[in-house]
Enzyme design. Structure first.
Site, PDB file in Angstrom:
ATOM      1  N   GLU A  40       1.449  -7.752   4.594  1.00  0.00           N
ATOM      2  CA  GLU A  40       1.627  -7.793   3.137  1.00  0.00           C
ATOM      3  C   GLU A  40       0.514  -8.587   2.458  1.00  0.00           C
ATOM      4  O   GLU A  40       0.768  -9.566   1.748  1.00  0.00           O
ATOM      5  CB  GLU A  40       3.012  -8.353   2.787  1.00  0.00           C
ATOM      6  CG  GLU A  40       4.125  -7.484   3.355  1.00  0.00           C
ATOM      7  CD  GLU A  40       5.496  -7.787   2.804  1.00  0.00           C
ATOM      8  OE1 GLU A  40       5.744  -8.922   2.394  1.00  0.00           O
ATOM      9  OE2 GLU A  40       6.328  -6.863   2.770  1.00  0.00           O
ATOM     10  N   GLU A  54       8.075  -1.269   7.730  1.00  0.00           N
ATOM     11  CA  GLU A  54       9.264  -2.058   7.390  1.00  0.00           C
ATOM     12  C   GLU A  54      10.077  -1.252   6.397  1.00  0.00           C
ATOM     13  O   GLU A  54       9.524  -0.727   5.433  1.00  0.00           O
ATOM     14  CB  GLU A  54       8.914  -3.392   6.714  1.00  0.00           C
ATOM     15  CG  GLU A  54       8.379  -4.447   7.625  1.00  0.00           C
ATOM     16  CD  GLU A  54       8.135  -5.771   6.911  1.00  0.00           C
ATOM     17  OE1 GLU A  54       8.835  -6.079   5.932  1.00  0.00           O
ATOM     18  OE2 GLU A  54       7.216  -6.492   7.348  1.00  0.00           O
TER      19      GLU A  54
END
Ligand code: P53
Length: 488
Positions: free
Chosen positions: A175, A386
């Site tokens: 991220e 994810e």
């Protein structure tokens, strides 16, 4: 059509959220080891001096460090062909700047990868999932310091050389766009940066109150881009078969209304939150709108040197991977209703339900997102690394957990991925978040559970770490066995 036979099915975890054993076998302290838990309405706090009376969830997490054989056997039972995990930087270089790596740390991951291999599971390894050594924060000031680029590349190449025959799939930074999302903790988690005064304070600081400096954040993010590109380049030299990806917290943005101003705002937000980082890592250059963003935010972009531009071009990623949990609405209307919960950033979408943490449930948004990404990066394979439903689970007297809400969430998302594949999107894999319950990154809770496997461990520090199968366990097993066809 549907899912290809060689599609990678599995789950994803992060070292700091599952391993525990926070000082074992020479590991150094890392950013998450300094954080206490919160809940949906209470932000996590930073506590500078490790206080023996405080409860730091990462210190024991779910004790994967001592349970990995049992856990990987359970993943194999579900039929996983991929397991995403991170290497904890602080196990390999406890201070981040050590001369030589810590052999015990390297040996631990050898054992983990060997265990995966035993069952034919491909490891997908994130090199940095918030596990920045604490010494990098205090001594170097995190990624705003260009010296940290070299420290990271040294760590990454150490891992590449050691595991080159065991690991093919790699991600550089988890991220990487977290600092662009306005959570207030992005600087610390993602970039290892904290205000000097905050570092040396003697009281607990809520993460949403950490001081930040936009210029420094953008410089540090740039340094991370450079570190990532150098890592990709080095990786390909060590093993040309490596598939090395970026990793974006996908924040798909919808306009709340068809007002042209809302459309433009949604586009602007989408660019800043997602494509700013995606464009640099996939295309190897800053997009044009980045420079307008710098201008509007008083950022001096002279940190982007000619030499760096060359590096970014040479170190583009082989695949684009992302987390997908929810979508967000924006509007210029100041009276529009906000959605509650931690880290959900948008306005209330009247067409969507949300989790107990305020995260919207939007499976169709995943199909939309996959198509958007493929249009934008047509030559790049995509992976959803994810996706999942954080929920309170109820354990019945016989130990079972009837998590039909979790099955519903996954069924709908997998169905939409299938649609996207039929739209022509080159989706190569899917790893659900937290196939085994673990510590939440956002809240530090155990109670926000994602797993197919239940872990008996609680926010008051009780529980014996025992594992058991929830209803969703048998369901996901069936999905994988049928190549995503049997979703009932
Ligand atoms: P938790 C914010 C928004 C979306 C995903 O989150 C995010 C975050 C920042 O935490 O992070 C990813 O545990 C992250 C994982 C994290 C997962 O989402 O707050 O890569 O480490 O656990 C879920 O429910």
């Amino acid at each position: 059509m549907g899912f290809p036979k060689n599609f990678l099915w599995g789950g994803a975890v992060a070292a700091n959220q599952c391993e525990g054993a926070y000082l074992e076998d020479g590991k150094g302290l890392c950013v998450p080891d300094m954080l206490l838990g919160g809940d949906v309405n209470t932000p996590r706090t930073f506590l500078p001096k490790n206080d023996p009376t405080a409860f730091y969830p990462s210190h024991e997490a779910i004790d994967f460090y001592h349970h990995y054989k049992e856990d990987i056997a359970l993943f194999a039972e579900m039929g996983f062909t991929v397991f995403r995990l991170s290497i904890n930087w602080g196990r390999i270089f406890p201070n981040g700047d050590d001369e030589t790596p810590n052999e015990a740390g390297l040996a631990f991951y050898d054992s983990v990868f060997d265990e995966c291999k035993k069952y034919g599971i491909e490891p997908l390894v994130t090199l940095c999932h918030y596990e920045i050594p604490w010494n990098i924060v205090t001594k170097y000031g995190g990624f705003k310091n260009r010296k940290v680029i070299d420290l990271f590349v040294k760590y990454a190449t150490t891992c590449f050389k050691r595991y080159k025959d065991k690991v093919k799939y790699w991600l550089t930074f988890n991220e990487i766009n977290i600092g662009m999302m306005g959570f207030g903790m992005g600087d610390l988690y993602g970039l290892g940066m904290m205000d000097e005064e905050d570092i040396h304070s003697d009281h607990r600081i809520p993460l949403n109150q950490l001081k930040a400096n936009r210029q420094q954040t953008m410089e540090a993010l740039h340094n991370e881009f450079v570190a990532s590109a150098l890592t990709v380049k080095a990786g390909h030299e060590i093993n040309p078969d490596f598939m090395i990806g970026n990793m974006i917290a996908q924040s798909t943005v919808y306009p709340l209304s068809p007002r042209p101003e809302d459309m433009l705002l949604a586009q602007k937000e989408e660019r800043i939150r997602n494509f700013y980082c995606g464009d640099v890592q996939v295309r190897g250059e800053y997009p044009s709108y980045a420079y307008r963003y710098f201008e509007e935010n008083g950022i001096d972009p002279s940190f982007i040197t000619e030499e760096d531009k060359k590096i970014l071009k040479e170190g583009t990623v082989d695949m684009y991977t992302f987390s997908y949990y929810m979508t967000n609405c924006v509007s210029i209307d100041p009276t529009a209703e906000k959605i509650g919960g931690n880290m959900s950033m948008g306005l209330k979408n009247p067409y969507l339900k949300a989790s107990d943490w305020g995260w919207t449930i939007d499976p169709k948004g995943l199909r939309y997102t996959l198509n958007e990404l493929h249009d934008r990066y047509p030559n790049t394979p995509l992976m959803v690394v994810e996706n999942g439903f954080g929920a309170f689970d109820q354990v019945e007297e016989d130990g079972s957990v009837h998590d039909s809400y979790r099955i519903d969430y996954f069924r709908d998302h997998i169905q939409e991925m299938k649609e996207a594949i039929e739209d022509g999107v080159p989706l190569i894999g899917y790893t659900t978040w937290g196939p085994i319950d673990l510590v939440s990154a956002g809240t530090g809770q155990y109670a926000k559970r994602y797993g197919f496997i239940y872990v008996n461990r609680h926010d008051d520090g009780t529980g014996d770490f025992s594992r058991s199968r929830k209803d969703s366990f048998a369901w996901y097993k069936k999905v994988i066995a049928s190549d995503g066809e049997d979703l009932d």
